[in-house]
Design a protein around this motif. Structure first.
Motif: not given
Length: 91
Positions: A6, A33, A37, A41
């Motif tokens: 990460k 977060t 994320t 994506t």
């Protein structure tokens, strides 16, 4: 995914904006977060930003109104929605 896989990303965001967004995210049960994320994506999957960077109709109207009002002799320029509201509320 291991912790070493990460990467930390740090950004500076206006504190008023983060308070507003935190309220929305808390209501939705999401963390910043999780949202970031999900955004990353979608960018990876789509090869681009998954939404348009443009003003909403209301933002565009407000911006055009502020521009028009700044041509009037009202003292200091009106640069925010709050400033516009205050000027319109003056008697």
């Amino acid at each position: 995914m291991a912790l070493s896989d990460k990467k930390r990303i740090q950004v500076k965001i206006d504190s008023h904006l983060t308070e507003e967004v935190d309220d929305v995210l808390n209501t939705l049960g999401l963390s910043p977060t999780a949202v970031i994320t999900a955004l990353y994506t979608r960018i990876a999957a789509n090869g681009g930003i998954p939404f348009d960077f443009k003003m909403t109709d209301q933002e565009l109207i407000n911006q055009r109104l502020r521009s028009a009002l700044n041509t009037l002799p009202v003292g200091s320029p009106i640069t925010t929605d709050k400033g516009l509201e205050e000027w319109l509320d003056e008697e």
